[in-house]
Design a protein around this motif. Structure first.
Motif, PDB file in Angstrom:
ATOM      1  N   LYS A 174       1.277  11.524   2.125  1.00 26.02           N
ATOM      2  CA  LYS A 174       0.450  12.766   2.436  1.00 26.02           C
ATOM      3  C   LYS A 174      -0.984  12.509   1.802  1.00 26.02           C
ATOM      4  O   LYS A 174      -1.808  13.253   2.179  1.00 26.02           O
ATOM      5  CB  LYS A 174       1.178  13.982   2.354  1.00 26.02           C
ATOM      6  CG  LYS A 174       2.184  13.936   3.126  1.00 26.02           C
ATOM      7  CD  LYS A 174       2.229  13.705   4.766  1.00 26.02           C
ATOM      8  CE  LYS A 174       3.635  13.944   5.370  1.00 26.02           C
ATOM      9  NZ  LYS A 174       3.317  13.815   6.692  1.00 26.02           N
ATOM     10  N   SER A 175      -1.262  11.577   0.872  1.00 24.07           N
ATOM     11  CA  SER A 175      -2.848  11.862   0.353  1.00 24.07           C
ATOM     12  C   SER A 175      -3.748  11.109   1.419  1.00 24.07           C
ATOM     13  O   SER A 175      -3.449  10.144   1.884  1.00 24.07           O
ATOM     14  CB  SER A 175      -2.738  10.955  -0.833  1.00 24.07           C
ATOM     15  OG  SER A 175      -2.104  11.421  -1.891  1.00 24.07           O
ATOM     16  N   PRO A 176      -4.841  11.749   1.684  1.00 21.94           N
ATOM     17  CA  PRO A 176      -5.913  10.971   2.530  1.00 21.94           C
ATOM     18  C   PRO A 176      -6.441  10.054   1.722  1.00 21.94           C
ATOM     19  O   PRO A 176      -6.720   9.716   0.681  1.00 21.94           O
ATOM     20  CB  PRO A 176      -6.924  12.243   2.499  1.00 21.94           C
ATOM     21  CG  PRO A 176      -6.808  13.218   1.455  1.00 21.94           C
ATOM     22  CD  PRO A 176      -5.206  12.997   0.989  1.00 21.94           C
ATOM     23  N   VAL A 177      -6.786   9.019   2.523  1.00 20.35           N
ATOM     24  CA  VAL A 177      -7.140   7.639   2.324  1.00 20.35           C
ATOM     25  C   VAL A 177      -8.056   6.980   3.094  1.00 20.35           C
ATOM     26  O   VAL A 177      -8.012   7.217   4.467  1.00 20.35           O
ATOM     27  CB  VAL A 177      -5.928   6.561   2.015  1.00 20.35           C
ATOM     28  CG1 VAL A 177      -5.515   6.272   3.515  1.00 20.35           C
ATOM     29  CG2 VAL A 177      -6.324   5.338   1.338  1.00 20.35           C
ATOM     30  N   ASP A 178      -9.368   6.337   2.698  1.00 19.15           N
ATOM     31  CA  ASP A 178     -10.144   5.739   3.481  1.00 19.15           C
ATOM     32  C   ASP A 178      -9.811   4.214   3.331  1.00 19.15           C
ATOM     33  O   ASP A 178      -9.546   3.701   2.494  1.00 19.15           O
ATOM     34  CB  ASP A 178     -11.677   5.855   2.683  1.00 19.15           C
ATOM     35  CG  ASP A 178     -12.198   7.109   2.921  1.00 19.15           C
ATOM     36  OD1 ASP A 178     -12.149   7.640   3.688  1.00 19.15           O
ATOM     37  OD2 ASP A 178     -12.750   7.549   1.977  1.00 19.15           O
ATOM     38  N   MET A 237       0.759  -1.214  -0.075  1.00 15.78           N
ATOM     39  CA  MET A 237       0.034  -0.010   0.240  1.00 15.78           C
ATOM     40  C   MET A 237       0.915   1.396   0.123  1.00 15.78           C
ATOM     41  O   MET A 237       0.467   2.217  -0.512  1.00 15.78           O
ATOM     42  CB  MET A 237      -0.918   0.154   1.237  1.00 15.78           C
ATOM     43  CG  MET A 237      -1.962  -1.024   1.230  1.00 15.78           C
ATOM     44  SD  MET A 237      -3.133  -1.074   2.616  1.00 15.78           S
ATOM     45  CE  MET A 237      -3.891   0.461   2.640  1.00 15.78           C
ATOM     46  N   LEU A 238       1.795   1.209   0.527  1.00 18.11           N
ATOM     47  CA  LEU A 238       2.901   2.368   0.566  1.00 18.11           C
ATOM     48  C   LEU A 238       3.172   3.041  -0.713  1.00 18.11           C
ATOM     49  O   LEU A 238       3.491   3.974  -0.855  1.00 18.11           O
ATOM     50  CB  LEU A 238       4.191   2.074   1.477  1.00 18.11           C
ATOM     51  CG  LEU A 238       3.661   2.115   3.117  1.00 18.11           C
ATOM     52  CD1 LEU A 238       5.137   1.472   3.873  1.00 18.11           C
ATOM     53  CD2 LEU A 238       3.483   3.337   3.506  1.00 18.11           C
ATOM     54  N   LYS A 239       3.504   1.746  -1.592  1.00 21.57           N
ATOM     55  CA  LYS A 239       3.648   2.282  -2.941  1.00 21.57           C
ATOM     56  C   LYS A 239       2.738   2.592  -3.727  1.00 21.57           C
ATOM     57  O   LYS A 239       3.110   3.527  -4.890  1.00 21.57           O
ATOM     58  CB  LYS A 239       4.389   1.025  -3.525  1.00 21.57           C
ATOM     59  CG  LYS A 239       5.990   0.530  -3.171  1.00 21.57           C
ATOM     60  CD  LYS A 239       6.310  -0.917  -3.605  1.00 21.57           C
ATOM     61  CE  LYS A 239       7.633  -1.168  -2.978  1.00 21.57           C
ATOM     62  NZ  LYS A 239       7.915  -2.521  -3.918  1.00 21.57           N
ATOM     63  N   GLU A 240       1.388   2.256  -3.413  1.00 28.72           N
ATOM     64  CA  GLU A 240       0.358   2.421  -4.159  1.00 28.72           C
ATOM     65  C   GLU A 240      -0.255   4.019  -3.889  1.00 28.72           C
ATOM     66  O   GLU A 240      -1.142   4.567  -4.665  1.00 28.72           O
ATOM     67  CB  GLU A 240      -0.806   1.612  -4.035  1.00 28.72           C
ATOM     68  CG  GLU A 240      -0.345   0.208  -4.541  1.00 28.72           C
ATOM     69  CD  GLU A 240      -0.445   0.186  -6.060  1.00 28.72           C
ATOM     70  OE1 GLU A 240      -1.005   1.018  -6.662  1.00 28.72           O
ATOM     71  OE2 GLU A 240       0.623  -0.515  -6.426  1.00 28.72           O
ATOM     72  N   ALA A 246      -8.730  -3.024   2.581  1.00 29.41           N
ATOM     73  CA  ALA A 246      -8.918  -2.218   1.515  1.00 29.41           C
ATOM     74  C   ALA A 246      -8.676  -0.866   1.754  1.00 29.41           C
ATOM     75  O   ALA A 246      -8.903  -0.331   2.666  1.00 29.41           O
ATOM     76  CB  ALA A 246     -10.365  -2.560   1.151  1.00 29.41           C
ATOM     77  N   PHE A 247      -8.329  -0.155   0.573  1.00 31.37           N
ATOM     78  CA  PHE A 247      -8.170   1.253   0.590  1.00 31.37           C
ATOM     79  C   PHE A 247      -9.007   1.971  -0.755  1.00 31.37           C
ATOM     80  O   PHE A 247      -9.014   1.421  -1.772  1.00 31.37           O
ATOM     81  CB  PHE A 247      -6.867   1.833   0.876  1.00 31.37           C
ATOM     82  CG  PHE A 247      -5.959   1.310  -0.569  1.00 31.37           C
ATOM     83  CD1 PHE A 247      -5.784   2.412  -1.465  1.00 31.37           C
ATOM     84  CD2 PHE A 247      -5.240   0.464  -0.399  1.00 31.37           C
ATOM     85  CE1 PHE A 247      -4.798   2.040  -2.655  1.00 31.37           C
ATOM     86  CE2 PHE A 247      -4.300   0.096  -1.559  1.00 31.37           C
ATOM     87  CZ  PHE A 247      -4.270   0.897  -2.494  1.00 31.37           C
ATOM     88  N   ILE A 248      -9.281   3.256  -0.458  1.00 28.03           N
ATOM     89  CA  ILE A 248      -9.804   3.999  -1.539  1.00 28.03           C
ATOM     90  C   ILE A 248      -9.155   5.496  -1.326  1.00 28.03           C
ATOM     91  O   ILE A 248      -9.099   6.126  -0.390  1.00 28.03           O
ATOM     92  CB  ILE A 248     -11.378   4.368  -1.575  1.00 28.03           C
ATOM     93  CG1 ILE A 248     -12.050   2.956  -1.830  1.00 28.03           C
ATOM     94  CG2 ILE A 248     -11.716   5.278  -2.619  1.00 28.03           C
ATOM     95  CD1 ILE A 248     -13.569   3.125  -1.578  1.00 28.03           C
ATOM     96  N   ILE A 249      -8.763   5.961  -2.582  1.00 28.75           N
ATOM     97  CA  ILE A 249      -7.921   7.352  -2.435  1.00 28.75           C
ATOM     98  C   ILE A 249      -9.186   8.170  -3.133  1.00 28.75           C
ATOM     99  O   ILE A 249      -9.644   8.252  -4.117  1.00 28.75           O
ATOM    100  CB  ILE A 249      -6.830   7.372  -3.401  1.00 28.75           C
ATOM    101  CG1 ILE A 249      -5.550   6.463  -2.693  1.00 28.75           C
ATOM    102  CG2 ILE A 249      -6.195   8.868  -3.023  1.00 28.75           C
ATOM    103  CD1 ILE A 249      -4.657   6.324  -3.615  1.00 28.75           C
ATOM    104  N   PRO A 250      -9.925   8.997  -2.134  1.00 31.11           N
ATOM    105  CA  PRO A 250     -10.963   9.982  -2.558  1.00 31.11           C
ATOM    106  C   PRO A 250     -10.626  11.055  -3.709  1.00 31.11           C
ATOM    107  O   PRO A 250      -9.356  11.344  -3.604  1.00 31.11           O
ATOM    108  CB  PRO A 250     -11.328  10.706  -1.156  1.00 31.11           C
ATOM    109  CG  PRO A 250     -10.704  10.244  -0.328  1.00 31.11           C
ATOM    110  CD  PRO A 250      -9.657   9.565  -0.805  1.00 31.11           C
TER     111      PRO A 250
END
Length: 66
Positions: free
Chosen positions: A8-12, A1-4, A62-66
């Protein structure tokens, strides 16, 4: 996930587990330390149907970048 996820991008983030609340809590702490959360990070338990296929003790994120 650190690579994706850009720095500093907010993520859900959501964490799912199969009878492994301690592992899920550990992963939650790590996620909170390493990512900027856009909202509340939540933990949920996986259904028995999925547990049958992946096994007790499994955790997933699971993650989503808004």
């Amino acid at each position: 996930m650190l690579k994706e996820i850009p720095e500093k991008s907010p993520v859900d983030i959501a964490i799912a587990h199969i009878n492994a609340p301690e592992k899920a809590s550990w992963l939650k702490r790590k996620m909170e330390e390493n990512f900027t959360l856009a909202g509340e990070l939540f933990i949920t338990e996986v259904s028995p149907a999925l547990a049958l296929h992946v096994g007790i003790g499994t955790i997933a994120a699971a993650f989503i970048i808004p």
